[in-house]
Design an enzyme around this catalytic site. Structure first.
Site, PDB file in Angstrom:
ATOM      1  N   ASN A 114     -16.237  21.209 -62.734  1.00 56.44           N
ATOM      2  CA  ASN A 114     -15.434  21.782 -61.658  1.00 56.44           C
ATOM      3  C   ASN A 114     -15.168  23.275 -61.827  1.00 56.44           C
ATOM      4  O   ASN A 114     -14.964  24.001 -60.861  1.00 56.44           O
ATOM      5  CB  ASN A 114     -14.107  21.034 -61.537  1.00 56.44           C
ATOM      6  CG  ASN A 114     -13.439  20.780 -62.858  1.00 56.44           C
ATOM      7  OD1 ASN A 114     -14.044  20.191 -63.753  1.00 56.44           O
ATOM      8  ND2 ASN A 114     -12.214  21.223 -63.013  1.00 56.44           N
TER       9      ASN A 114
ATOM     10  N   GLN B  45     -17.497  16.825 -58.157  1.00 60.76           N
ATOM     11  CA  GLN B  45     -17.929  18.139 -57.682  1.00 60.76           C
ATOM     12  C   GLN B  45     -19.373  18.151 -57.198  1.00 60.76           C
ATOM     13  O   GLN B  45     -19.773  19.056 -56.483  1.00 60.76           O
ATOM     14  CB  GLN B  45     -17.748  19.187 -58.793  1.00 60.76           C
ATOM     15  CG  GLN B  45     -16.300  19.422 -59.182  1.00 60.76           C
ATOM     16  CD  GLN B  45     -15.475  20.087 -58.078  1.00 60.76           C
ATOM     17  OE1 GLN B  45     -16.013  20.613 -57.100  1.00 60.76           O
ATOM     18  NE2 GLN B  45     -14.163  20.058 -58.233  1.00 60.76           N
TER      19      GLN B  45
ATOM     20  N   ALA C 221     -12.620  12.255 -51.672  1.00 56.71           N
ATOM     21  CA  ALA C 221     -12.892  12.669 -50.285  1.00 56.71           C
ATOM     22  C   ALA C 221     -12.607  14.147 -50.046  1.00 56.71           C
ATOM     23  O   ALA C 221     -13.330  14.816 -49.314  1.00 56.71           O
ATOM     24  CB  ALA C 221     -12.041  11.830 -49.332  1.00 56.71           C
TER      25      ALA C 221
ATOM     26  N   THR D 296      -2.591  -2.462 -49.905  1.00 53.46           N
ATOM     27  CA  THR D 296      -3.108  -2.283 -48.540  1.00 53.46           C
ATOM     28  C   THR D 296      -3.855  -0.959 -48.459  1.00 53.46           C
ATOM     29  O   THR D 296      -3.358   0.075 -48.911  1.00 53.46           O
ATOM     30  CB  THR D 296      -1.937  -2.310 -47.531  1.00 53.46           C
ATOM     31  OG1 THR D 296      -1.265  -3.544 -47.701  1.00 53.46           O
ATOM     32  CG2 THR D 296      -2.425  -2.161 -46.100  1.00 53.46           C
TER      33      THR D 296
ATOM     34  N   CYS E 212      -3.768  24.625 -63.880  1.00 50.40           N
ATOM     35  CA  CYS E 212      -3.544  23.187 -63.817  1.00 50.40           C
ATOM     36  C   CYS E 212      -2.722  22.909 -62.578  1.00 50.40           C
ATOM     37  O   CYS E 212      -2.358  23.818 -61.842  1.00 50.40           O
ATOM     38  CB  CYS E 212      -2.868  22.678 -65.075  1.00 50.40           C
ATOM     39  SG  CYS E 212      -1.173  23.205 -65.211  1.00 50.40           S
TER      40      CYS E 212
HETATM   41  N1  PLP Z   1     -12.856  15.205 -61.396  1.00 49.53           N
HETATM   42  C1  PLP Z   1     -13.188  16.462 -61.114  1.00 49.53           C
HETATM   43  C2  PLP Z   1     -14.432  17.050 -61.736  1.00 49.53           C
HETATM   44  C3  PLP Z   1     -12.403  17.226 -60.277  1.00 49.53           C
HETATM   45  O1  PLP Z   1     -12.741  18.495 -60.002  1.00 49.53           O
HETATM   46  C4  PLP Z   1     -11.230  16.640 -59.711  1.00 49.53           C
HETATM   47  C5  PLP Z   1     -10.344  17.425 -58.859  1.00 49.53           C
HETATM   48  O2  PLP Z   1     -10.196  18.620 -59.004  1.00 49.53           O
HETATM   49  C6  PLP Z   1     -10.941  15.312 -60.025  1.00 49.53           C
HETATM   50  C7  PLP Z   1     -11.774  14.621 -60.876  1.00 49.53           C
HETATM   51  C8  PLP Z   1      -9.733  14.632 -59.471  1.00 49.53           C
HETATM   52  O3  PLP Z   1      -9.916  14.322 -58.107  1.00 49.53           O
HETATM   53  P1  PLP Z   1      -8.693  13.898 -57.200  1.00 49.53           P
HETATM   54  O4  PLP Z   1      -8.099  15.162 -56.665  1.00 49.53           O
HETATM   55  O5  PLP Z   1      -9.267  13.031 -56.117  1.00 49.53           O
HETATM   56  O6  PLP Z   1      -7.739  13.145 -58.038  1.00 49.53           O
END
Ligand code: PLP
Length: 522
Positions: free
Chosen positions: A293, A321, A342, A379, A466
């Site tokens: 990411n 990503q 999503a 749900t 973060c």
């Molecule tokens: N994994 C990666 C590589 C991400 O970049 C992110 C979100 O930034 C997540 C997991 C977590 O996704 P979510 O926001 O749907 O919890």
């Protein structure tokens, strides 16, 4: 219903003034020529527009008209009202003997609701929206002008992508679906069919079977779910997202951190020769992201998965990503489970999925009802899932545009190097997502760069931010063996399908002021 010329021409002329606001007062002959409108007609229209306080005139040689208020404060409804455009859909209650206030005709409330919705819509859109290069604009015709009026440049797609219009429409439609998808009646079946059609769209995007998709509240939930299974050993890397690393730290089994090269890519030779020959005391998991990411760096998942499976390991990939940015085929990737989210694809936030190969049984994380074929109780969030499905369909279509996004990314990188030759692009030369740039400027803190860019109207992230917004050194960059200075100084610029050349120009203009040679000397 059709709008008359006076309403349309008035909005066109006002949009023209808005788009050229930096030119001061503009002669109507200029507007008429630019928009191919009859001058005499425009002159008549500008009388009521001026009377309504929407434009002001300047006399003399440089005379003409300019907007009396910022474009963002002039709604389309107000312009139409000023020139007496009738935006009611029908006047059945006034003109038609079959419809009166006392005895409204059978369609009266239908047309009334339609007129009200149109009024609300026209009030919700303003001249700035029309010229902003977005969905109400014919082209990036006025995009530069829109920027000078405060338009923001969003280059933070890896944090979250803007909601796609298709996804928003699907969410809105699904919000009106009454039933609980677990109910057997018609309303329930309708909700169920919304979910199942979204499941098919998500499955299509990643080459999986619909039965393999389990909707979750997020990719964080999906990653936690797989990591929290009773594994004897978990093999993972220091560059994973915290939604993998935090639950890994909480498990009681053994943890093995995979050897990485200087780009943060798993060293296949070391992996095969030193890690795999170990004895694993029971069912074990290899959890490795498909693309990072912060840097966009892509792991050779298929090769690693093949090696891992030859030793009986289960393989999970966090593909958050990568999905929608590169083509993915779950059927042939060789992993057992895959997480996606999503909102990175232009869907709504707060919905994701764990893709689970058909034969695999997981201990549920959430227990309760029998939803998602007894794999995940609760749900379903029907509206969010509907938006996820629509975003997945659009993302699949947009995969063809990946090369164009990469070309814009390359333009940013070339510009940055020209403006600030000291800048470091992390992972340059490695296999990377075409939309991501991790960029450090020695001597500058990421936090400072992000704030200065924000003030200049550009949204990017500090790689290390973060969720609390606090910025420290990036654990990803530290795991790649980069210095603390670089790990605390790297920002992330991430592009998407709606990024334009103007966005790139705006970024580079801001970067010149913030990071150019003169700025550094100052
Ligand atoms: N994994 C990666 C590589 C991400 O970049 C992110 C979100 O930034 C997540 C997991 C977590 O996704 P979510 O926001 O749907 O919890």
């Amino acid at each position: 219903m059709e709008l008359t010329t006076k309403g349309r021409y008035a909005v066109m002329a006002m949009a023209d003034l808005a788009g050229h606001a930096d030119e001061g007062a503009i002669a109507l002959s200029v507007v008429a020529e630019r928009q191919s409108l009859p001058l005499a007609y425009l002159e008549q229209l500008f009388v009521p527009l001026r009377r309504a306080g929407l434009v002001e005139s300047a006399r003399g040689r440089t005379g003409g008209y300019r907007l009396a208020k910022p474009a963002g404060e002039i709604s389309i409804a107000v312009v139409m009202e000023a020139v007496e455009e009738d935006t009611r859909f029908t006047r059945c209650s006034h003109n038609d003997p079959r419809c009166s206030a006392a005895t409204p005709c059978v369609t009266h409330w239908l047309w009334t609701a339609l007129s009200e919705s149109m009024g609300e819509f026209l009030s919700s859109v303003n001249l700035a929206d029309v010229i902003a290069g977005g969905r109400y604009s014919s082209a990036p015709l006025f995009a530069a002008a829109a920027r000078t009026m405060g338009k923001r440049t969003y280059l933070d797609y890896n944090a979250t992508a803007p909601l796609r219009p298709e996804a928003k429409a699907a969410v809105m439609r699904a919000l009106d679906v009454t039933g609980n998808p677990s109910s057997v009646h018609a309303e329930g079946r309708r909700a169920r069919s919304v979910i199942e059609s979204a499941r098919e769209s998500v499955a299509r995007l990643i080459g999986a079977k619909p039965s393999e998709i389990v909707f979750t509240s997020s990719a964080t939930e999906a990653n936690n779910w797989i990591v929290s299974q009773p594994w004897a050993t978990i093999l993972t890397s220091g560059t994973e997202h915290d939604s993998v690393l935090a639950p890994v730290r909480a498990v009681s089994g053994d943890i093995i951190m995979l050897p990485l090269d200087a780009h943060g890519i798993v060293d296949l030779k070391e992996f095969a020769e030193r890690v795999l020959p170990r004895e694993f005391a029971g069912p074990s998991l290899l959890a490795l992201q498909l693309a990072n990411n912060e840097t966009g760096i892509v792991q050779p998942i298929a090769e690693i998965a093949e090696l891992a499976r030859s030793r009986g390991l289960s393989v999970h990939t966090d593909a958050v990503q990568a999905v929608g940015r590169v083509a993915i085929d779950f059927a042939t990737l060789g992993v057992d489970t895959l997480a996606l989210s999503a909102h990175k694809l232009g869907g709504p936030k707060g919905v994701g999925a764990l893709v689970i190969r058909d034969h695999i049984h997981l201990v549920p994380l959430l227990r309760g009802g029998g939803q998602e074929r007894r794999r995940r109780a609760g749900t379903e969030n029907v509206a969010a899932i509907a938006g996820f499905g629509a975003a997945a369909e659009a993302a699949l279509r947009d995969l063809q545009g990946a090369a164009a996004i990469q070309a814009l990314r390359d333009e940013v990188e070339a510009g940055v190097k020209r403006i600030s030759p000291d800048a470091v692009i992390i992972g340059e030369g490695a296999a990377r997502l075409g939309n991501t740039i991790a960029l450090a400027l020695p001597g500058k803190l990421a936090e400072t760069l992000v704030i200065r860019l924000d003030l200049a109207g550009i949204a990017v992230s500090a790689g290390s931010a973060c969720s609390s917004g606090k910025v420290g050194a990036s654990h990803v960059l530290e795991a790649m063996g980069l210095s603390h200075e670089i790990a605390a100084g790297t920002i992330r610029i991430s592009l998407g399908p709606t990024t334009t050349k103007e966005d790139i120009a705006a970024f580079l203009a801001a970067w010149t002021t913030i990071a150019g040679a003169s700025a550094l000397a100052a």
